[in-house]
Design an enzyme around this catalytic site. Structure first.
Site, PDB file in Angstrom:
ATOM      1  N   HIS A  72     -14.429  22.701 -39.629  1.00  0.00           N
ATOM      2  CA  HIS A  72     -14.908  23.932 -38.990  1.00  0.00           C
ATOM      3  C   HIS A  72     -15.511  23.641 -37.621  1.00  0.00           C
ATOM      4  O   HIS A  72     -15.943  22.520 -37.343  1.00  0.00           O
ATOM      5  CB  HIS A  72     -15.963  24.598 -39.885  1.00  0.00           C
ATOM      6  CG  HIS A  72     -15.537  24.747 -41.321  1.00  0.00           C
ATOM      7  ND1 HIS A  72     -15.838  23.798 -42.274  1.00  0.00           N
ATOM      8  CD2 HIS A  72     -14.822  25.712 -41.938  1.00  0.00           C
ATOM      9  CE1 HIS A  72     -15.324  24.182 -43.444  1.00  0.00           C
ATOM     10  NE2 HIS A  72     -14.702  25.339 -43.267  1.00  0.00           N
TER      11      HIS A  72
ATOM     12  N   ASP B 181     -18.297  25.160 -36.403  1.00  0.00           N
ATOM     13  CA  ASP B 181     -19.765  25.200 -36.466  1.00  0.00           C
ATOM     14  C   ASP B 181     -20.389  25.682 -35.156  1.00  0.00           C
ATOM     15  O   ASP B 181     -21.430  25.176 -34.731  1.00  0.00           O
ATOM     16  CB  ASP B 181     -20.324  23.825 -36.829  1.00  0.00           C
ATOM     17  CG  ASP B 181     -20.050  23.441 -38.279  1.00  0.00           C
ATOM     18  OD1 ASP B 181     -19.459  24.259 -39.009  1.00  0.00           O
ATOM     19  OD2 ASP B 181     -20.425  22.326 -38.678  1.00  0.00           O
TER      20      ASP B 181
ATOM     21  N   ASP C 232     -14.812  17.520 -38.490  1.00  0.00           N
ATOM     22  CA  ASP C 232     -15.142  18.691 -39.307  1.00  0.00           C
ATOM     23  C   ASP C 232     -13.884  19.516 -39.539  1.00  0.00           C
ATOM     24  O   ASP C 232     -12.949  19.485 -38.728  1.00  0.00           O
ATOM     25  CB  ASP C 232     -16.181  19.543 -38.553  1.00  0.00           C
ATOM     26  CG  ASP C 232     -17.056  20.386 -39.461  1.00  0.00           C
ATOM     27  OD1 ASP C 232     -16.539  20.924 -40.457  1.00  0.00           O
ATOM     28  OD2 ASP C 232     -18.253  20.525 -39.145  1.00  0.00           O
TER      29      ASP C 232
ATOM     30  N   HIS D  35     -24.975  20.996 -42.715  1.00  0.00           N
ATOM     31  CA  HIS D  35     -24.723  20.461 -41.372  1.00  0.00           C
ATOM     32  C   HIS D  35     -25.681  21.006 -40.317  1.00  0.00           C
ATOM     33  O   HIS D  35     -25.593  20.618 -39.149  1.00  0.00           O
ATOM     34  CB  HIS D  35     -23.268  20.747 -40.962  1.00  0.00           C
ATOM     35  CG  HIS D  35     -22.683  19.680 -40.084  1.00  0.00           C
ATOM     36  ND1 HIS D  35     -21.334  19.543 -39.882  1.00  0.00           N
ATOM     37  CD2 HIS D  35     -23.262  18.690 -39.354  1.00  0.00           C
ATOM     38  CE1 HIS D  35     -21.102  18.530 -39.064  1.00  0.00           C
ATOM     39  NE2 HIS D  35     -22.260  17.998 -38.717  1.00  0.00           N
TER      40      HIS D  35
ATOM     41  N   HIS E 231     -25.572  26.747 -41.145  1.00  0.00           N
ATOM     42  CA  HIS E 231     -24.772  25.510 -41.026  1.00  0.00           C
ATOM     43  C   HIS E 231     -23.482  25.748 -40.247  1.00  0.00           C
ATOM     44  O   HIS E 231     -22.783  24.774 -39.929  1.00  0.00           O
ATOM     45  CB  HIS E 231     -24.508  24.890 -42.405  1.00  0.00           C
ATOM     46  CG  HIS E 231     -23.472  25.576 -43.229  1.00  0.00           C
ATOM     47  ND1 HIS E 231     -22.753  24.941 -44.218  1.00  0.00           N
ATOM     48  CD2 HIS E 231     -23.029  26.861 -43.246  1.00  0.00           C
ATOM     49  CE1 HIS E 231     -21.908  25.786 -44.788  1.00  0.00           C
ATOM     50  NE2 HIS E 231     -22.061  26.949 -44.229  1.00  0.00           N
TER      51      HIS E 231
ATOM     52  N   ASP F 279     -16.214  17.807 -45.264  1.00  0.00           N
ATOM     53  CA  ASP F 279     -15.078  18.706 -45.469  1.00  0.00           C
ATOM     54  C   ASP F 279     -14.005  18.525 -44.395  1.00  0.00           C
ATOM     55  O   ASP F 279     -12.917  19.097 -44.489  1.00  0.00           O
ATOM     56  CB  ASP F 279     -15.514  20.166 -45.590  1.00  0.00           C
ATOM     57  CG  ASP F 279     -16.099  20.757 -44.313  1.00  0.00           C
ATOM     58  OD1 ASP F 279     -15.686  20.367 -43.203  1.00  0.00           O
ATOM     59  OD2 ASP F 279     -16.968  21.640 -44.422  1.00  0.00           O
TER      60      ASP F 279
ATOM     61  N   GLU G 226     -22.948  17.475 -45.832  1.00  0.00           N
ATOM     62  CA  GLU G 226     -22.337  18.439 -46.760  1.00  0.00           C
ATOM     63  C   GLU G 226     -21.828  17.801 -48.059  1.00  0.00           C
ATOM     64  O   GLU G 226     -20.916  18.325 -48.702  1.00  0.00           O
ATOM     65  CB  GLU G 226     -21.208  19.218 -46.068  1.00  0.00           C
ATOM     66  CG  GLU G 226     -21.643  20.023 -44.850  1.00  0.00           C
ATOM     67  CD  GLU G 226     -22.283  21.369 -45.198  1.00  0.00           C
ATOM     68  OE1 GLU G 226     -22.228  21.784 -46.366  1.00  0.00           O
ATOM     69  OE2 GLU G 226     -22.835  22.009 -44.265  1.00  0.00           O
TER      70      GLU G 226
ATOM     71  N   ASP H 154     -18.752  15.826 -41.013  1.00  0.00           N
ATOM     72  CA  ASP H 154     -18.828  16.755 -42.131  1.00  0.00           C
ATOM     73  C   ASP H 154     -17.760  16.313 -43.120  1.00  0.00           C
ATOM     74  O   ASP H 154     -16.581  16.211 -42.768  1.00  0.00           O
ATOM     75  CB  ASP H 154     -18.572  18.190 -41.650  1.00  0.00           C
ATOM     76  CG  ASP H 154     -18.844  19.227 -42.726  1.00  0.00           C
ATOM     77  OD1 ASP H 154     -18.486  18.966 -43.897  1.00  0.00           O
ATOM     78  OD2 ASP H 154     -19.379  20.298 -42.400  1.00  0.00           O
TER      79      ASP H 154
END
Length: 282
Positions: free
Chosen positions: A111, A113, A109, A82, A126, A215, A259, A213
């Site tokens: 996360h 980030d 996402d 990412h 990332h 995830d 990702e 992302d």
């Protein structure tokens, strides 16, 4: 799915991630999207740290995105880790800066980030792209194409967050960036959250983009990611929201899907979701 007027760009890099297998994601996707152009990290004779390598690749990606917008085309960036977002949205910001226009960004996402080198437990880049775009962190990453912050805090929204560290959350709270944690998504539904997020990030901007992302999606739907987190957004719900609020929208400049780690995919489930996401947007 008509992608003739959409530039497809692959960021074949996993240097910024803890699991570098996602570098193969864009390569694998060339079997699905026939005009996908790949960008690779530079090969150097002398060792260089990841900050220099990512900055160099981010610059090339930013220049490529700027060229796309100059030709009045949309884009999809397939990554890789990412950190691609540093290049993608730096290119967008620089292209719009000449027109004195701002853009908004929906960031999907698990996360945040939003680490800087000082707050990151892992040191993985990332986990730093949002902070870099906001002008915080390593100068090599915050100065792609120009030295200005690439996006204003009020013009970005997070959706689906459920795994983060205190240091990055402190920055997000300090900047008052709207974050829809996964608990709120579950309670209100993705449709309501996405609609509200889009309204927020387009309130004072002429254009917007979407950074996905994989995830951020539940690993039952997308097992082929490097840092999977349980209890995420359902792929069906995300495709529905993208179709409802982004498809055929002239204000949408482009998207990135990041990702994808084909080494961890199961029966091509993640690859199939990527194709569905693209179809939902375009």
């Amino acid at each position: 799915m008509n992608l003739k007027n959409v530039d497809l760009i692959g960021y074949a890099c996993g240097l910024a991630a803890g699991n570098p297998g996602c570098a193969e994601g864009p390569v694998q996707l060339q079997t699905v999207f026939d005009h996908l152009e790949l960008l690779y990290p530079a090969l150097t004779e002398s060792p260089q740290d990841n900050y220099h390598l990512i900055a160099e690749l981010s610059l090339r990606l930013a220049q490529r995105i700027e060229k796309t917008l100059q030709h009045k085309k949309q884009f999809i960036v397939f990554a890789g880790d990412h950190s691609c977002a540093i290049g993608t949205w730096s290119g967008v910001a620089h292209a719009l800066r000449e027109e004195k226009k701002d853009f908004g960004l929906i960031w999907i996402d698990a996360h945040l980030d939003s680490h800087t080198p000082e707050t990151s437990p892992s040191g993985n880049i990332h986990g730093m792209p949002v902070a870099s775009l906001l002008g915080h962190g390593n100068k090599l990453l915050t100065s792609i194409l120009n030295n200005h912050p690439k996006i204003k805090p009020e013009n970005i929204c997070f959706i689906g967050i459920r795994s983060f560290e205190r240091g990055e959350e402190d920055l997000i709270k300090k900047l008052n960036i709207k974050t829809y944690y996964m608990q709120e998504v579950d309670e209100r539904g993705l449709d309501a959250v996405f609609k509200e997020a889009k309204a927020r990030i387009t309130k004072d901007t002429e254009y917007y983009g979407v950074s996905i992302d994989l995830d951020g999606i539940d690993p039952e739907d997308t097992p082929g990611v490097g840092t999977a987190e349980p209890n995420g957004i359902k792929a069906d719900d995300l495709c529905k929201a993208l179709r409802e609020y982004c498809q055929h929208d002239p204000k949408l400049l482009g998207a990135e899907i990041t990702e994808f780690n084909p080494h961890l995919d199961i029966n091509h489930k993640t690859q199939a979701v990527i194709r569905r996401l693209v179809a939902a947007i375009y």
